[in-house]
Design an enzyme around this catalytic site. Structure first.
Site, PDB file in Angstrom:
ATOM      1  N   HIS A 381       0.830  -1.208   0.000  1.00 39.42           N
ATOM      2  CA  HIS A 381       0.000   0.000   0.000  1.00 39.42           C
ATOM      3  C   HIS A 381       0.859   1.251   0.000  1.00 39.42           C
ATOM      4  CE1 HIS A 381      -3.074   2.840   1.989  1.00 39.42           C
ATOM      5  NE2 HIS A 381      -3.458   2.619   0.760  1.00 39.42           N
ATOM      6  N   HIS A 382       0.556   2.148  -0.945  1.00 34.52           N
ATOM      7  CA  HIS A 382       1.189   3.459  -0.995  1.00 34.52           C
ATOM      8  C   HIS A 382       0.102   4.523  -0.948  1.00 34.52           C
ATOM      9  CE1 HIS A 382       4.877   1.769  -3.419  1.00 34.52           C
ATOM     10  NE2 HIS A 382       4.978   1.515  -2.126  1.00 34.52           N
ATOM     11  N   GLU A 383      -0.164   5.086   0.218  1.00 33.34           N
ATOM     12  CA  GLU A 383      -1.072   6.238   0.294  1.00 33.34           C
ATOM     13  C   GLU A 383      -0.224   7.487   0.119  1.00 33.34           C
ATOM     14  OE1 GLU A 383      -4.592   6.906   0.648  1.00 33.34           O
ATOM     15  OE2 GLU A 383      -3.595   8.759   0.049  1.00 33.34           O
ATOM     16  N   HIS A 451      -6.615   3.893  -5.852  1.00 30.44           N
ATOM     17  CA  HIS A 451      -7.732   4.611  -5.223  1.00 30.44           C
ATOM     18  C   HIS A 451      -7.590   6.100  -5.500  1.00 30.44           C
ATOM     19  CE1 HIS A 451     -10.025   1.644  -2.633  1.00 30.44           C
ATOM     20  NE2 HIS A 451      -9.325   0.959  -3.505  1.00 30.44           N
ATOM     21  N   GLU A 452      -8.736   6.787  -5.464  1.00 39.09           N
ATOM     22  CA  GLU A 452      -8.796   8.186  -5.905  1.00 39.09           C
ATOM     23  C   GLU A 452      -8.100   8.307  -7.260  1.00 39.09           C
ATOM     24  OE1 GLU A 452      -7.370   7.521  -2.706  1.00 39.09           O
ATOM     25  OE2 GLU A 452      -9.412   7.438  -1.976  1.00 39.09           O
ATOM     26  N   GLU A 470     -10.621   2.406  -7.606  1.00 37.87           N
ATOM     27  CA  GLU A 470     -11.805   2.907  -6.906  1.00 37.87           C
ATOM     28  C   GLU A 470     -12.533   3.829  -7.879  1.00 37.87           C
ATOM     29  OE1 GLU A 470     -12.571   4.505  -2.384  1.00 37.87           O
ATOM     30  OE2 GLU A 470     -11.151   5.569  -3.625  1.00 37.87           O
ATOM     31  N   GLU A 476     -16.513   1.853   1.967  1.00 32.41           N
ATOM     32  CA  GLU A 476     -15.992   2.641   3.090  1.00 32.41           C
ATOM     33  C   GLU A 476     -16.970   3.715   3.562  1.00 32.41           C
ATOM     34  OE1 GLU A 476     -12.344   4.221   1.490  1.00 32.41           O
ATOM     35  OE2 GLU A 476     -13.355   5.795   0.375  1.00 32.41           O
TER      36      GLU A 476
HETATM   37  C1  NOJ Z   1      -9.145   6.042   0.873  1.00 26.43           C
HETATM   38  C2  NOJ Z   1      -9.241   4.708   0.217  1.00 26.43           C
HETATM   39  O1  NOJ Z   1     -10.393   4.612  -0.585  1.00 26.43           O
HETATM   40  C3  NOJ Z   1      -9.247   3.650   1.283  1.00 26.43           C
HETATM   41  O2  NOJ Z   1      -9.427   2.378   0.711  1.00 26.43           O
HETATM   42  C4  NOJ Z   1      -7.970   3.723   2.063  1.00 26.43           C
HETATM   43  O3  NOJ Z   1      -8.051   2.816   3.136  1.00 26.43           O
HETATM   44  C5  NOJ Z   1      -7.750   5.130   2.621  1.00 26.43           C
HETATM   45  N1  NOJ Z   1      -7.910   6.116   1.600  1.00 26.43           N
HETATM   46  C6  NOJ Z   1      -6.369   5.256   3.222  1.00 26.43           C
HETATM   47  O4  NOJ Z   1      -5.402   5.077   2.236  1.00 26.43           O
HETATM   48 CA    CA Z   2     -11.644   6.689  -1.499  1.00 29.38          CA
END
Ligand code: NOJ
Ligand code: CA
Length: 671
Positions: A381-383, A451-452, A470, A476
């Protein structure tokens, strides 16, 4: 080849004459679908180009504007003659690495009309149409030429003049998020939308407008066309200074697409968006594999655990191993781990994450090794928190670390305002960024779940490591907002999902969320959660709930068994926003999912999709109990096993907010 014979008009006269349906065009070129039912026409009227689309000789898109306006160059909207016409046909069958079907036929007729300015710089703009039996794609090509080098597009003049005030399902034109509920209104009440935009005409024809192969361009939104009834005009997502696209010749725009069907299901079964993309460029695709996955994820959203370090930190070595054990025991291929790296207490700040430093209580290498030992892939995971600029400088090292420990699937995220500030998630800068990361991932043999994201436009044909994304108001939202109403997932297949797979993350069994989020809940029954695995396509498909909520629940068997890539897909019945029943085949087995909105209903579905006439299929059905209800009794599921044949019909009794799921296995008789 046809040549313009008309007089050249100027300024305001041009506008009125081109838009006047009475004015006879100086030149027209038409192209039909292989079955002859859909026709696209390019017309030049007093030098101004328009296009139109009809089906069975009835208008779908009435003559609509084409062209560009630039910041520094004169507009490319009129003064044209036809300088050349090329026609060709495509008929090929290709095999996706994963998807809704194991074979895809790409069958269309192509028309390319080369338009040349009669005066001025003599600039050239080619409009290319591809007409399929299920819709039309068209794009602009600006070839390399002396009169046009680099330019700033301030407006793409494409409009979609619909033939009536249709009923439309639309998601508002937010430049940074697709995470909104869909609205259903008359076309005349659409305020501005992201695509796909789906509609039904008074005659019952289903249409969806989107784009394909969005490459180095900005995302297209649709807004009411000023002064024209029942029309939507392209409005591209801007750069911070208002420019829409920074380009240079040669340039080919994304395809503007109009899908056309008689049933809502025709839109879902179509492959038009994928077909308008380039073939796969990854030679060896053997490492790209669909997976069902669990994750340290839902616990973070309901507040049971945290992303950041502390007493309830989710991504500890021990907890990750617990997820791996559960995944291995139940046949899941992957486990997502979020909150493993430092920076979460600074989420959203510039440069918050370095993507390589694990928290002290998480041993990345050991978790990856443990997963491998158990046959379970860790999904990294890379946020970025929106800091795409910083991510670009760190992604090589970050991907390399994952590869070194044996991780080849990564979920990325852009939750927050984009750095560089002022850029939008859906603008050209980010479209370019997302592609750069995707290409890098392909080089390093990494599968992506974004995501995003930017919306899907079929790029996964070219880069099948672009697994899922996403770009949808997903599960969520049920954890921390008023949630998604029961009808939401009955709209998604006909809107967002037409663009491509979606990481909605179904599979919540503890629907009332009493322990952690008593004020929030999931607005479905358990049977509907199961059905979503068939209804919603995602080659990385999550079982989103906590392992402890699956333990001992027989309904979990369906999630264990259901595939996430398919040989064949059929929409058996649907009314957008009310209900949908989809059947998908994997090998010789079939899976069925039916879901409804807040209304309970009884649906009869014919099983004639099953093969072999009289051959019996052992069918396991997971349905709402007779007293099930999303609000008062969401967990009551009846599970039964029956023998069914192609000649049978199946009665689905769906509770309010409910659903039904089933799998069919051919019964092999002893000889
Ligand atoms: C929003 C993402 O949709 C979600 O899946 C993720 O857990 C959070 N951001 C944190 O990265
Ligand atoms: Ca999201």
């Amino acid at each position: 080849m046809s040549r313009l014979a008309g007089t050249l008009l100027t300024g305001a006269m041009l506008v009125t004459s081109a838009l006047n349906a009475q004015a006879a065009p100086d030149a027209t070129e038409a192209v039909s679908s292989p079955d002859g039912r859909i026709e696209a026409v390019l017309a030049l009227t007093a030098g101004r180009p328009t296009y139109s689309i009809s089906r069975d000789s009835r208008p779908v898109i009435q003559p609509s504007t084409l062209g560009f306006r630039f910041k520094d160059d004169p507009p490319l909207t009129g003064g044209f003659t036809v300088d050349g016409v090329e026609r060709s046909a495509v008929d090929e069958t290709w095999r996706p690495v994963w998807g809704s079907a194991s074979e895809v036929r790409n069958h269309c007729n192509e028309l390319a009309v080369r338009l040349k300015e009669e005066g001025g710089r003599g600039r050239v703009m080619t409009v290319v149409f591809r007409v399929f039996d299920d819709g039309v794609g068209f794009r602009y090509v600006l070839p390399e030429q002396p009169g046009l080098g680099s330019f700033d597009i301030v407006s793409e003049e494409t409009a979609f003049r619909l033939a009536g005030d249709h009923t439309v399902w639309w998601n508002r034109n937010d430049y940074d998020s697709y995470e909104h509920l869909f609205r259903k209104t008359a076309l005349s009440a659409v305020e501005g939308a992201n695509t796909p935009v789906t509609m039904v005409t008074a005659e019952g024809l289903y249409l969806s407008i989107h784009e394909a192969n969005l490459t180095d361009y900005s995302g297209m939104t649709l807004v009411p066309e000023k002064g024209v009834r029942n029309s939507l005009a392209a409005e591209l997502v801007p750069w911070p200074d208002g420019v829409k696209v920074v380009g240079r010749t040669p340039l080919a725009t994304p395809w503007r697409t109009v899908q056309i069907g008689e049933r809502p299901g025709d839109l879902v079964e179509s492959h038009l968006i994928l077909n308008l993309n380039e073939p796969c460029v990854i030679e060896d695709t053997s490492w790209i594999r669909p997976m069902k996955y669990l994750g340290i994820w839902w616990s973070l959203h309901i507040g049971g655990e945290t992303w950041h370090e502390g007493p309830t930190h989710g991504a500890t070595t021990a907890n990750a191993k617990r997820y791996v054990d559960f995944a291995a025991e139940h046949g899941f291929e992957g486990v997502l781990v979020e909150g493993w790296n430092t920076g979460w207490d600074r989420w959203g700040a510039k440069g918050a994450f370095d993507y390589v430093t694990p928290y002290d209580d998480f041993d990345l290498e050991e978790v990856a090794r443990y997963g491998r030992e158990k046959g379970v892939a860790i999904i990294g995971h890379h946020e970025t928190g929106g800091d795409a600029a910083d991510y670009e400088t760190r992604v090589d090292e970050a991907f390399d670390l994952y590869r070194r420990v044996g991780i080849d699937a990564v979920k990325t995220g852009y939750a927050g305002g984009i750095y560089p500030r002022g850029q939008h998630h859906h603008g050209q800068w980010m479209v370019f960024h997302y592609r750069k990361i995707l290409e890098k991932a392909a080089e390093k043999r990494i599968m992506l779940d974004v995501h995003e994201p930017i919306k899907p436009t079929g790029i996964s044909r070219t880069y099948p490591n672009m697994m899922t994304r996403e770009g949808v108001r997903g599960m969520e939202y049920n954890a921390w907002s008023e949630g998604n109403p029961p009808e939401h997932t009955t709209i998604l297949p006909f809107t967002r999902m037409l663009a491509g797979p979606l990481d909605y993350t179904p599979g919540i069994f503890d629907l009332p969320l009493d322990e952690f989020k008593p004020d929030n809940r999931v607005h479905t029954t358990i049977a509907k959660q199961l059905a979503l695995y068939v209804v919603l396509l995602s080659p990385l498909q999550m079982a989103a709930d906590l392992p402890e909520n699956y333990e001992g629940n027989f309904a979990f068997q369906f999630i264990e068994r259901v595939p996430c890539t398919w040989d064949e897909t059929r929409v058996l019945d649907a009314a957008i926003g009310d209900y949908v029943v989809i059947a998908r085949r994997s090998g010789d087995g079939w899976y069925l999912g039916g879901i409804t909105d807040e209304e309970g209903r009884v649906l009869e579905v014919s099983l004639d999709f099953l093969a072999g006439g009289n051959m019996p299929y052992l069918t396991r059905i997971f349905r709402d109990a007779s007293d099930a209800h999303w609000e008062t009794n969401p967990t009551a599921v009846d599970i039964s096993t029956v023998e069914l044949r192609a000649e049978d019909t199946m009665t689905l009794e769906l509770a309010p907010g409910g659903g039904a799921a089933a799998y069919f296995r051919p019964m092999v008789r002893e000889r």
